[in-house]
Design a protein around this motif. Structure first.
Motif, mmCIF file in Angstrom:
data_model
loop_
_atom_site.group_PDB
_atom_site.id
_atom_site.type_symbol
_atom_site.label_atom_id
_atom_site.label_comp_id
_atom_site.label_asym_id
_atom_site.label_seq_id
_atom_site.Cartn_x
_atom_site.Cartn_y
_atom_site.Cartn_z
ATOM 1 N N CYS A 100 -1.161 -11.460 -3.593
ATOM 2 C CA CYS A 100 0.245 -11.731 -3.305
ATOM 3 C C CYS A 100 0.842 -12.456 -4.502
ATOM 4 O O CYS A 100 0.259 -13.382 -5.036
ATOM 5 C CB CYS A 100 0.383 -12.593 -2.054
ATOM 6 N N ASN A 101 1.992 -12.006 -4.930
ATOM 7 C CA ASN A 101 2.637 -12.570 -6.118
ATOM 8 C C ASN A 101 3.529 -13.766 -5.808
ATOM 9 O O ASN A 101 4.164 -14.309 -6.692
ATOM 10 C CB ASN A 101 3.455 -11.482 -6.819
ATOM 11 N N HIS A 102 3.574 -14.141 -4.556
ATOM 12 C CA HIS A 102 4.411 -15.274 -4.138
ATOM 13 C C HIS A 102 5.779 -15.208 -4.812
ATOM 14 O O HIS A 102 6.233 -16.159 -5.456
ATOM 15 C CB HIS A 102 3.671 -16.592 -4.394
ATOM 16 N N CYS A 103 6.351 -14.046 -4.635
ATOM 17 C CA CYS A 103 7.604 -13.700 -5.307
ATOM 18 C C CYS A 103 8.693 -14.757 -5.109
ATOM 19 O O CYS A 103 8.790 -15.375 -4.046
ATOM 20 C CB CYS A 103 8.122 -12.373 -4.744
ATOM 21 N N PRO A 115 11.108 -12.750 -2.391
ATOM 22 C CA PRO A 115 10.106 -11.934 -1.685
ATOM 23 C C PRO A 115 10.716 -10.925 -0.708
ATOM 24 O O PRO A 115 11.343 -11.321 0.276
ATOM 25 C CB PRO A 115 9.284 -12.987 -0.923
ATOM 26 N N PRO A 116 10.521 -9.657 -0.973
ATOM 27 C CA PRO A 116 11.015 -8.634 -0.046
ATOM 28 C C PRO A 116 10.422 -8.792 1.363
ATOM 29 O O PRO A 116 11.105 -8.512 2.352
ATOM 30 C CB PRO A 116 10.543 -7.319 -0.672
ATOM 31 N N CYS A 117 9.192 -9.268 1.446
ATOM 32 C CA CYS A 117 8.549 -9.422 2.757
ATOM 33 C C CYS A 117 9.293 -10.423 3.619
ATOM 34 O O CYS A 117 9.438 -10.249 4.829
ATOM 35 C CB CYS A 117 7.093 -9.850 2.583
ATOM 36 N N CYS A 152 6.446 -4.986 0.899
ATOM 37 C CA CYS A 152 5.783 -5.622 -0.250
ATOM 38 C C CYS A 152 5.523 -4.604 -1.360
ATOM 39 O O CYS A 152 4.848 -3.614 -1.145
ATOM 40 C CB CYS A 152 4.469 -6.258 0.185
ATOM 41 N N PRO A 153 6.043 -4.847 -2.536
ATOM 42 C CA PRO A 153 5.839 -3.888 -3.625
ATOM 43 C C PRO A 153 4.413 -3.912 -4.169
ATOM 44 O O PRO A 153 4.053 -3.072 -4.987
ATOM 45 C CB PRO A 153 6.814 -4.350 -4.711
ATOM 46 N N TYR A 154 3.623 -4.891 -3.749
ATOM 47 C CA TYR A 154 2.281 -5.050 -4.300
ATOM 48 C C TYR A 154 1.183 -4.708 -3.298
ATOM 49 O O TYR A 154 0.011 -4.910 -3.589
ATOM 50 C CB TYR A 154 2.110 -6.483 -4.812
ATOM 51 N N ALA A 157 0.200 -6.214 -0.803
ATOM 52 C CA ALA A 157 -0.623 -7.416 -0.757
ATOM 53 C C ALA A 157 -0.922 -7.898 0.665
ATOM 54 O O ALA A 157 -1.509 -8.951 0.850
ATOM 55 C CB ALA A 157 0.063 -8.528 -1.544
ATOM 56 N N ARG A 158 -0.516 -7.118 1.656
ATOM 57 C CA ARG A 158 -0.665 -7.564 3.043
ATOM 58 C C ARG A 158 -1.496 -6.602 3.854
ATOM 59 O O ARG A 158 -1.529 -5.413 3.582
ATOM 60 C CB ARG A 158 0.718 -7.673 3.693
ATOM 61 N N LYS A 204 -2.268 -12.475 4.603
ATOM 62 C CA LYS A 204 -2.141 -12.290 3.161
ATOM 63 C C LYS A 204 -2.582 -13.546 2.440
ATOM 64 O O LYS A 204 -2.805 -14.584 3.073
ATOM 65 C CB LYS A 204 -0.683 -11.993 2.815
HETATM 66 S S1 SF4 Z 1 3.591 -10.341 0.275
HETATM 67 FE FE1 SF4 Z 1 4.350 -9.004 -1.336
HETATM 68 S S2 SF4 Z 1 6.578 -9.206 -1.286
HETATM 69 FE FE2 SF4 Z 1 5.744 -10.902 -0.139
HETATM 70 S S3 SF4 Z 1 5.604 -12.566 -1.623
HETATM 71 FE FE3 SF4 Z 1 3.625 -11.546 -1.610
HETATM 72 S S4 SF4 Z 1 3.756 -10.022 -3.211
HETATM 73 FE FE4 SF4 Z 1 5.852 -10.687 -2.800
#
Ligand code: SF4
Ligand code: SF4
Ligand code: SF4
Lengths: 251, 135
Positions: free
Chosen positions: A124-127, A130-132, A167-169, A171-172, A183
């Protein structure tokens, strides 16, 4: 996330973004952007595009969070030993079908020179945007106001999996036992809160791939790495505007 | 490099050469055990691949490495405590040649030899435990 997908991204070349500009952007709040092209070509997208995806830029020196947790991944050092994954599974009770971090792989045939492999740890990029979080209907997934970690309040999760799609990555994953999406949370409850300074994956890596730290700590290794002027730093899928807090570089 | 003469290994090598020539000329090839085949080190980390073939093709002979750097027997190196990257850097094991002079240095181009868990599973014909599922 697919490599083919990544490889289709436009390579704008690093010359379009002077390192000073890059550093400025970093100080402004993690806006360095770039793409990963199959492990061989690394590039930063132009400053113009980076700004386009940014919206209002925070004032210099003013970080949205303190501490502002972040991770640098020295990508070319990764040997896919997966000790990070093992450590994460153990520390965070990740079920066998789940994952909080994964290692992507690309194998290139160099003809008679053998094969070259590229391993890319992803978590998870901890954007910053965050789209999530944006799509979660129950605020079960939220960005911690203090430290910027994107957290899960599992009790609130209704399992609609919208966040997984957003999530674009990738990561979930859905934890069947808990009936909630799970995540990476930078080991907040399992380590950071208990006084550890490293995440389980960073602590377990034998190759020094993962450097975890606080971007507002100017004395930290993480800060120095991200701001090293001679280094090309890139993030994954910058075009989504998620503004990730996981930075990649080569040694 | 210090080479201990061992005529037995030498004749073995000639045999291997003949086999390699056969292979190169497109003949069927039952087993590659004669040249030691592929060695997969799973310690100290998963996983490192060593191809005898590539090294022989690069002009090495059996006694270039056997048995001063590596015993003939599989698994001996792995059982030793000093079979680590650190001792490679100090010129032991693979590091005797992979010193940046004779061959690329042990602390560079890691993924030429390190094939990781995924590479290992692939070689063993196992499904890589997939974490890339999802959407
Ligand atoms: S789950 Fe995905 S969208 Fe949400 S913060 Fe992490 S990388 Fe970003
Ligand atoms: S522990 Fe480090 S080297 Fe091993 S797979 Fe994870 S990131 Fe890569
Ligand atoms: S930071 Fe913690 S939770 Fe996140 S991938 Fe690493 S070990 Fe797992």
């Amino acid at each position: 996330m697919e490599f083919s997908e990544l490889e289709n991204l436009e390579n704008e070349g690093i010359e379009t973004l002077p390192s000073e500009e890059r550093r400025k952007f970093l100080r402004f709040g993690m806006a360095v952007t770039g793409v990963f092209l199959g492990g061989s070509v690394l590039s930063l997208t132009s400053a113009r595009n980076a700004r386009g995806g940014l919206g209002p830029i925070p004032e210099a020196g003013k970080f949205p969070y303190k501490p502002h947790y972040s991770m640098v991944i020295k990508q070319n050092r990764c040997i896919d030993c997966e000790r990070c994954k093992e450590a994460c599974v153990k520390t965070n009770k990740v079920p066998s079908y789940g994952y909080r971090t994964t290692i992507l792989e690309l194998e290139k045939d160099l003809g008679n020179k053998g094969k070259e492999r590229v391993f890319m740890p992803v978590l998870c990029n901890h954007c910053n945007r965050p789209p999530c979080v944006r799509v979660c209907p129950t605020t079960a997934t939220y960005k911690d106001k203090k430290n910027g970690i994107v957290m899960m309040d599992k009790k609130r999760c209704i399992g609609c999996k919208t966040c997984m799609a957003a999530c674009p990555y990738n990561a979930r994953y859905f934890d069947e036992e808990v009936r909630a999406v799970d995540k990476c949370n930078f080991c907040f409850d399992t380590r950071l809160e208990k006084g550890e300074t490293k995440t389980a994956c960073a602590a377990a890596c034998p190759a020094g791939v993962r450097i975890f730290g606080d971007l507002t700590d100017y004395d930290s290794e993480l800060y120095a790495l991200v701001h090293a002027p001679e280094k090309v730093v890139w993030v994954l899928r910058p075009e989504t505007g998620a503004m990730p807090n996981v930075f990649y570089m080569n040694d | 490099m210090n080479r201990s003469k061992n005529s037995l290994y030498r004749s073995g090598f000639m045999l291997v050469l003949a086999v390699v020539v056969l292979v190169l000329s497109g003949q069927a090839f039952g087993s590659d055990d004669e040249d030691g085949g592929t060695i997969m080190f799973t310690k100290p980390v998963m996983a490192v691949v060593f191809e005898h073939k590539t090294h022989i093709e690069n002009g090495l002979e059996c006694d270039s490495c056997h048995s001063e750097l590596f015993e003939m027997e599989t698994g001996v190196a792995e059982s030793k405590d000093d079979f680590t990257m650190k001792s490679l850097y100090a010129g032991k094991y693979c590091g005797a040649c992979h010193d940046g002079d004779m061959a690329f240095a042990s602390n560079t181009r890691c993924t030429v030899c390190h094939i990781g868990v995924k590479g290992y599973n692939k070689a063993m014909g196992k499904e890589t435990s997939g974490a890339s599922g999802g959407h």
